[in-house]
Design an enzyme around this catalytic site. Sequence first.
Site, mmCIF file in Angstrom:
data_model
loop_
_atom_site.group_PDB
_atom_site.id
_atom_site.type_symbol
_atom_site.label_atom_id
_atom_site.label_comp_id
_atom_site.label_asym_id
_atom_site.label_seq_id
_atom_site.Cartn_x
_atom_site.Cartn_y
_atom_site.Cartn_z
ATOM 1 N N ARG A 218 13.767 -13.647 -1.607
ATOM 2 C CA ARG A 218 13.222 -13.851 -0.253
ATOM 3 C C ARG A 218 13.707 -12.802 0.753
ATOM 4 O O ARG A 218 13.751 -13.055 1.954
ATOM 5 C CB ARG A 218 13.524 -15.264 0.249
ATOM 6 C CG ARG A 218 12.865 -16.337 -0.583
ATOM 7 C CD ARG A 218 12.967 -17.699 0.077
ATOM 8 N NE ARG A 218 12.266 -18.697 -0.716
ATOM 9 C CZ ARG A 218 12.812 -19.389 -1.711
ATOM 10 N NH1 ARG A 218 14.075 -19.181 -2.031
ATOM 11 N NH2 ARG A 218 12.106 -20.268 -2.380
ATOM 12 N N LYS B 69 6.764 -0.406 6.938
ATOM 13 C CA LYS B 69 5.556 -0.767 6.197
ATOM 14 C C LYS B 69 5.813 -0.575 4.707
ATOM 15 O O LYS B 69 6.244 0.492 4.283
ATOM 16 C CB LYS B 69 4.378 0.120 6.604
ATOM 17 C CG LYS B 69 3.667 -0.300 7.864
ATOM 18 C CD LYS B 69 2.413 0.552 7.983
ATOM 19 C CE LYS B 69 1.604 0.219 9.204
ATOM 20 N NZ LYS B 69 0.383 1.035 9.272
ATOM 21 N N GLU C 38 1.132 15.056 7.615
ATOM 22 C CA GLU C 38 1.671 13.961 8.417
ATOM 23 C C GLU C 38 2.555 14.492 9.542
ATOM 24 O O GLU C 38 2.623 13.894 10.626
ATOM 25 C CB GLU C 38 2.469 12.992 7.533
ATOM 26 C CG GLU C 38 1.637 12.247 6.499
ATOM 27 C CD GLU C 38 0.933 11.023 7.065
ATOM 28 O OE1 GLU C 38 0.940 10.831 8.295
ATOM 29 O OE2 GLU C 38 0.369 10.259 6.262
ATOM 30 N N LYS D 208 7.752 8.766 15.683
ATOM 31 C CA LYS D 208 7.449 7.513 14.990
ATOM 32 C C LYS D 208 8.396 6.400 15.415
ATOM 33 O O LYS D 208 7.973 5.257 15.599
ATOM 34 C CB LYS D 208 7.494 7.702 13.473
ATOM 35 C CG LYS D 208 7.092 6.435 12.750
ATOM 36 C CD LYS D 208 6.565 6.646 11.362
ATOM 37 C CE LYS D 208 5.947 5.351 10.836
ATOM 38 N NZ LYS D 208 5.464 5.494 9.454
ATOM 39 N N GLU E 37 2.212 -3.357 14.381
ATOM 40 C CA GLU E 37 0.905 -2.725 14.541
ATOM 41 C C GLU E 37 -0.123 -3.662 15.168
ATOM 42 O O GLU E 37 -1.222 -3.867 14.662
ATOM 43 C CB GLU E 37 0.380 -2.195 13.189
ATOM 44 C CG GLU E 37 -0.705 -1.149 13.365
ATOM 45 C CD GLU E 37 -1.156 -0.520 12.053
ATOM 46 O OE1 GLU E 37 -2.365 -0.500 11.800
ATOM 47 O OE2 GLU E 37 -0.291 -0.042 11.299
ATOM 48 N N ARG F 222 0.761 1.278 17.759
ATOM 49 C CA ARG F 222 1.199 1.826 16.473
ATOM 50 C C ARG F 222 -0.001 2.272 15.633
ATOM 51 O O ARG F 222 0.115 3.147 14.773
ATOM 52 C CB ARG F 222 2.039 0.809 15.695
ATOM 53 C CG ARG F 222 2.565 1.369 14.375
ATOM 54 C CD ARG F 222 3.623 0.508 13.719
ATOM 55 N NE ARG F 222 4.023 1.065 12.432
ATOM 56 C CZ ARG F 222 5.027 0.616 11.696
ATOM 57 N NH1 ARG F 222 5.749 -0.411 12.125
ATOM 58 N NH2 ARG F 222 5.317 1.171 10.538
ATOM 59 N N ASN G 78 -2.364 6.016 12.593
ATOM 60 C CA ASN G 78 -3.379 6.078 11.543
ATOM 61 C C ASN G 78 -4.399 7.188 11.775
ATOM 62 O O ASN G 78 -5.435 7.216 11.099
ATOM 63 C CB ASN G 78 -4.101 4.718 11.437
ATOM 64 C CG ASN G 78 -3.171 3.624 10.974
ATOM 65 O OD1 ASN G 78 -2.362 3.817 10.086
ATOM 66 N ND2 ASN G 78 -3.268 2.463 11.606
ATOM 67 N N HIS H 110 -6.364 8.512 8.888
ATOM 68 C CA HIS H 110 -6.137 7.673 7.718
ATOM 69 C C HIS H 110 -7.364 6.844 7.317
ATOM 70 O O HIS H 110 -7.518 6.518 6.137
ATOM 71 C CB HIS H 110 -4.940 6.748 7.947
ATOM 72 C CG HIS H 110 -3.627 7.445 7.826
ATOM 73 N ND1 HIS H 110 -3.270 8.502 8.646
ATOM 74 C CD2 HIS H 110 -2.579 7.256 6.987
ATOM 75 C CE1 HIS H 110 -2.052 8.913 8.306
ATOM 76 N NE2 HIS H 110 -1.621 8.181 7.309
ATOM 77 N N HIS I 119 -8.086 7.359 3.682
ATOM 78 C CA HIS I 119 -7.958 6.279 2.694
ATOM 79 C C HIS I 119 -9.274 6.067 1.948
ATOM 80 O O HIS I 119 -9.271 5.765 0.742
ATOM 81 C CB HIS I 119 -7.536 4.981 3.384
ATOM 82 C CG HIS I 119 -6.084 4.940 3.734
ATOM 83 N ND1 HIS I 119 -5.545 3.932 4.507
ATOM 84 C CD2 HIS I 119 -5.058 5.753 3.424
ATOM 85 C CE1 HIS I 119 -4.242 4.138 4.651
ATOM 86 N NE2 HIS I 119 -3.930 5.243 4.010
ATOM 87 N N HIS J 278 -2.312 11.873 -1.047
ATOM 88 C CA HIS J 278 -2.448 11.183 0.236
ATOM 89 C C HIS J 278 -2.469 12.142 1.427
ATOM 90 O O HIS J 278 -3.342 12.055 2.295
ATOM 91 C CB HIS J 278 -1.317 10.164 0.400
ATOM 92 C CG HIS J 278 -1.307 9.491 1.738
ATOM 93 N ND1 HIS J 278 -2.308 8.642 2.151
ATOM 94 C CD2 HIS J 278 -0.427 9.566 2.765
ATOM 95 C CE1 HIS J 278 -2.044 8.215 3.376
ATOM 96 N NE2 HIS J 278 -0.907 8.749 3.770
#
Length: 378
Positions: free
Chosen positions: A126, A148, A190, A231, A241, A245, A249, A252, A256, A271
Amino acid sequence: MSADQPVTVEVGLGDRAYDIVIGSGLLSRAGAEISRRLPGTRAAVVTDENVAAAHLDTLRAGLEKSGIQPAIITMPPGEKTKSFAHLEAVVDGVLAARLERGDVVIALGGGVIGDLTGFAAGIVRRGMNFVQVPTSLLAQVDSSVGGKTGINSPRGKNLVGVFLQPKLVLADTEVLDTLPIREFRAGYAELAKYGLIDRPDFFAWLETNWEKVFAGGPERVEAIAEACRAKAGVVARDEFETGDRALLNLGHTFGHALEAATQYDGTRLVHGEGVAIGMALAYRFSSRLNLASPDDAARVEAHLRAVGLPWRMAEIPGDLPDADALLSFITQDKKVSRGALTFILTRGIGEAFIAKDVPASEVLAFLRENHPGNGKAG
């Protein structure tokens, strides 16, 4: 600034704040840095076969100097490792090492290993402590910071995961010297992204200094630190997000979709290359919508070309699905809210903004115009 002098950037999240330490030779100091923050901890190191061959011995020696005898969990390299099967393997490896909840899981690798390991750390027992030791430029400036984590689904990228902030990020800039040039370039996309979002002076600095960033030394440390400051500031304001935030992206949503369209085949597209093409498309799309000048799109494309990055779909090897299929990948992307298309668009260099309710018809027309199959894509 000396290239040997680490720079520390704090991610300000109250009692969950953590440091990003950036500099040369940090692998050999990892045990001291981790023990200072998590005294008495035991550890598992998750890595991939390629990174293990280059850097695992150095990290292990650095941990053992501080009395940490790590369990080692080695994965195959590549984007396809971000899967349920490999997640299960990491979780089982941590449990087999009999680590307790207060112990630490260390990700030694690029974005794939960081995302996979963080997700495992977030769910095993957990939630366990997590440390990022990113070994790619992309991971050092982006995926290792901000919490993330996740894996891919056949239906899209990063659709399954959790938020789990690390306790520490150790960005050893020396390890970047062993990166293949293609991977370094992919990470640079990036890096440039932060200038294009809201730091036009940084983008201009990169246009002048990118060759020095590639060569190493103080410019590389400073560029990574500036990206991490950018960042860290965004993450501190919007950890989960729900607001700005999403600006991170930029590029992206298109990127993606292109990764999904190539079935995450790293021989065709990695990527950062998807992000590079995606940023160029975002600027070109913004120009098509009369939000930004075509000169800005041309400037972005020129810089991506200068550093050797792809900037249009036609540079992806092999055939792509048609524009309608690409749009279906975009609508599956998690940046869609209640069916409305959300894009990060721009009014100029360093003037990105969140555009909601972008008409699908406009996106489809743009994709058709820029699809290599139409024979006219620039």
